[in-house]
Design a protein around this motif. Structure first.
Motif, PDB file in Angstrom:
ATOM      1  N   ARG A  14       0.796  -1.215   0.000  1.00 37.99           N
ATOM      2  CA  ARG A  14       0.000   0.000   0.000  1.00 37.99           C
ATOM      3  C   ARG A  14       0.835   1.274   0.000  1.00 37.99           C
ATOM      4  NH1 ARG A  14      -4.946  -0.554   4.160  1.00 37.99           N
ATOM      5  NH2 ARG A  14      -5.583  -2.394   3.019  1.00 37.99           N
ATOM      6  N   ASP A  15       2.001   1.227   0.631  1.00 34.07           N
ATOM      7  CA  ASP A  15       2.810   2.444   0.745  1.00 34.07           C
ATOM      8  C   ASP A  15       3.692   2.689  -0.470  1.00 34.07           C
ATOM      9  OD1 ASP A  15       4.497   0.334   1.128  1.00 34.07           O
ATOM     10  OD2 ASP A  15       5.492   1.136   2.906  1.00 34.07           O
ATOM     11  N   ALA A  16       3.573   1.840  -1.503  1.00 32.17           N
ATOM     12  CA  ALA A  16       4.455   1.977  -2.663  1.00 32.17           C
ATOM     13  C   ALA A  16       4.286   3.320  -3.361  1.00 32.17           C
ATOM     14  CB  ALA A  16       4.185   0.845  -3.657  1.00 32.17           C
ATOM     15  N   GLU A  17       3.076   3.846  -3.365  1.00 32.30           N
ATOM     16  CA  GLU A  17       2.814   5.082  -4.095  1.00 32.30           C
ATOM     17  C   GLU A  17       3.414   6.301  -3.399  1.00 32.30           C
ATOM     18  OE1 GLU A  17      -1.218   5.669  -5.216  1.00 32.30           O
ATOM     19  OE2 GLU A  17      -1.447   3.655  -6.042  1.00 32.30           O
ATOM     20  N   ALA A  18       3.921   6.117  -2.186  1.00 31.66           N
ATOM     21  CA  ALA A  18       4.523   7.247  -1.466  1.00 31.66           C
ATOM     22  C   ALA A  18       6.038   7.115  -1.369  1.00 31.66           C
ATOM     23  CB  ALA A  18       3.917   7.346  -0.063  1.00 31.66           C
ATOM     24  N   ALA A  19       6.622   6.196  -2.131  1.00 32.76           N
ATOM     25  CA  ALA A  19       8.054   5.911  -1.993  1.00 32.76           C
ATOM     26  C   ALA A  19       8.808   6.215  -3.279  1.00 32.76           C
ATOM     27  CB  ALA A  19       8.248   4.441  -1.625  1.00 32.76           C
ATOM     28  N   GLY A  20      10.114   6.320  -3.142  1.00 32.04           N
ATOM     29  CA  GLY A  20      11.001   6.412  -4.286  1.00 32.04           C
ATOM     30  C   GLY A  20      10.724   7.587  -5.193  1.00 32.04           C
ATOM     31  N   LEU A  21      10.668   7.326  -6.488  1.00 31.39           N
ATOM     32  CA  LEU A  21      10.452   8.394  -7.458  1.00 31.39           C
ATOM     33  C   LEU A  21       9.128   9.106  -7.234  1.00 31.39           C
ATOM     34  CD1 LEU A  21      11.630   6.999 -10.925  1.00 31.39           C
ATOM     35  CD2 LEU A  21      12.787   8.633  -9.456  1.00 31.39           C
ATOM     36  N   LEU A  22       8.117   8.377  -6.797  1.00 39.78           N
ATOM     37  CA  LEU A  22       6.803   8.986  -6.611  1.00 39.78           C
ATOM     38  C   LEU A  22       6.807  10.009  -5.482  1.00 39.78           C
ATOM     39  CD1 LEU A  22       4.714   5.802  -7.225  1.00 39.78           C
ATOM     40  CD2 LEU A  22       4.563   7.900  -8.563  1.00 39.78           C
ATOM     41  N   ARG A  23       7.673   9.806  -4.494  1.00 42.52           N
ATOM     42  CA  ARG A  23       7.754  10.771  -3.396  1.00 42.52           C
ATOM     43  C   ARG A  23       8.149  12.161  -3.908  1.00 42.52           C
ATOM     44  NH1 ARG A  23      11.660   8.601  -0.424  1.00 42.52           N
ATOM     45  NH2 ARG A  23      10.273   7.319   0.824  1.00 42.52           N
ATOM     46  N   ALA A  24       9.006  12.188  -4.928  1.00 45.66           N
ATOM     47  CA  ALA A  24       9.443  13.472  -5.471  1.00 45.66           C
ATOM     48  C   ALA A  24       8.273  14.273  -6.012  1.00 45.66           C
ATOM     49  CB  ALA A  24      10.479  13.241  -6.570  1.00 45.66           C
ATOM     50  N   TRP A  25       7.325  13.587  -6.657  1.00 47.75           N
ATOM     51  CA  TRP A  25       6.182  14.309  -7.217  1.00 47.75           C
ATOM     52  C   TRP A  25       5.260  14.809  -6.112  1.00 47.75           C
ATOM     53  CZ3 TRP A  25       7.652  15.870 -11.508  1.00 47.75           C
ATOM     54  CH2 TRP A  25       8.431  15.074 -12.344  1.00 47.75           C
ATOM     55  N   ASP A  26       5.175  14.083  -4.999  1.00 43.06           N
ATOM     56  CA  ASP A  26       4.405  14.583  -3.857  1.00 43.06           C
ATOM     57  C   ASP A  26       5.016  15.868  -3.317  1.00 43.06           C
ATOM     58  OD1 ASP A  26       2.614  12.538  -4.034  1.00 43.06           O
ATOM     59  OD2 ASP A  26       3.579  11.295  -2.508  1.00 43.06           O
ATOM     60  N   GLU A  27       6.353  15.897  -3.274  1.00 42.91           N
ATOM     61  CA  GLU A  27       7.032  17.082  -2.749  1.00 42.91           C
ATOM     62  C   GLU A  27       6.898  18.270  -3.690  1.00 42.91           C
ATOM     63  OE1 GLU A  27      11.013  15.795  -2.053  1.00 42.91           O
ATOM     64  OE2 GLU A  27      10.488  14.526  -0.325  1.00 42.91           O
TER      65      GLU A  27
END
Length: 265
Positions: A158-171
């Motif tokens: 479930r937490d995959a969408e908030a990790a790695g490369l995707l975290r950069a887009w959240d920021e």
């Protein structure tokens, strides 16, 4: 014929026998620096599964290894060698659609121009004027021959969408929400969306992406995605073998990055 010429010719014939063909560039190495080519072939033959160079404990299938190698060649703008690898994939029963899926998996790391480059390699592989490697007698396959990685997990933690490369887009969202949303949607599609009849499951796609992240030296980001892949059922050995497929193009430094990312996991 001198001993050196005989040794070079024997090495050329070995490569053709074990790989299926040889690039003209490598023929030059065979006669000028045969020991160098012999060691190159032992390494490449092991990671890319050439006949006579494999061991029974290797876990990734030959088609999956070749998919990783092909898209990495394109990412490195090696448009001369890539079509030959496409033809090798054809002989293994891998379709154009699956090759493009592998390009999707590397695209979040290397850019979607890589998908276009892979399509260019496919077109060149089907051009009768391209001289390296053979097409299957019936032409490109229309149905994929199943290989092991098609059965890897599609369910991602479930937490995959908030990790790695995707975290950069959240920021980035507070600064440019439209840019973040559009690129985040693309990354999610490339790695995690499984509803469009794709053959490569998300875990297989992550292994391709991890090899590219390590080649780019992004150990921290690679570590995040390794954690996701491991949680989905991948093994450390699968990660190591996936990365090993890009060593002929990216060098030993890529494995240093990989081991750094795996350390402590």
């Amino acid at each position: 014929m001198t001993d050196k010429l005989q040794a070079g010719e024997a090495l050329v014939q070995q490569l053709i026998r074990e790989r299926g063909d040889i690039f003209g560039e490598f023929e030059l190495i065979a006669f000028a620096r045969p020991r160098t080519l012999e060691l190159m072939h032992r390494c490449a033959g092991y990671v890319h599964h050439y006949e006579g160079q494999t061991l029974d404990d290797q876990v990734l299938s030959p088609p999956f290894r070749e998919l990783i190698a092909t898209v990495q060649l394109v990412a490195r703008r090696d448009h001369g060698f890539a079509p030959n690898h496409v033809r090798r994939l054809y002989r293994m029963g891998v379709t154009d659609s699956v090759i493009i899926e592998a390009a999707e998996a590397i695209a979040p790391v290397e850019g979607w121009s890589t998908i276009g480059g892979v399509c260019r390699a496919i077109r060149t592989a089907n051009d009768p004027d391209y001289a390296t490697g053979e097409l299957p007698p019936g032409g490109p396959p229309t149905q994929v021959v199943p290989f092991a990685e098609m059965d890897l997990a599609s369910t991602v933690p479930r937490d995959a969408e908030a990790a790695g490369l995707l975290r950069a887009w959240d920021e980035l969202t507070p600064i440019d929400s439209e840019l973040a949303e559009r690129f985040r949607s693309f990354v999610l599609h490339c790695w995690y969306d499984d509803g469009d009849g794709r053959v490569l499951p998300s875990t297989a796609r992550l292994l391709i992406a991890i090899s590219a992240l390590c080649a780019r030296g992004l150990s921290d980001v690679a570590r995040d995605h390794m954690a996701i892949a491991l949680a989905a059922g991948a093994t450390r050995r699968q990660i190591i073998e996936a990365v090993s497929c890009v060593l002929p193009m990216t060098g030993s430094a890529t494995m240093v990055v990989t081991l750094d990312a795996l350390r402590g996991m």
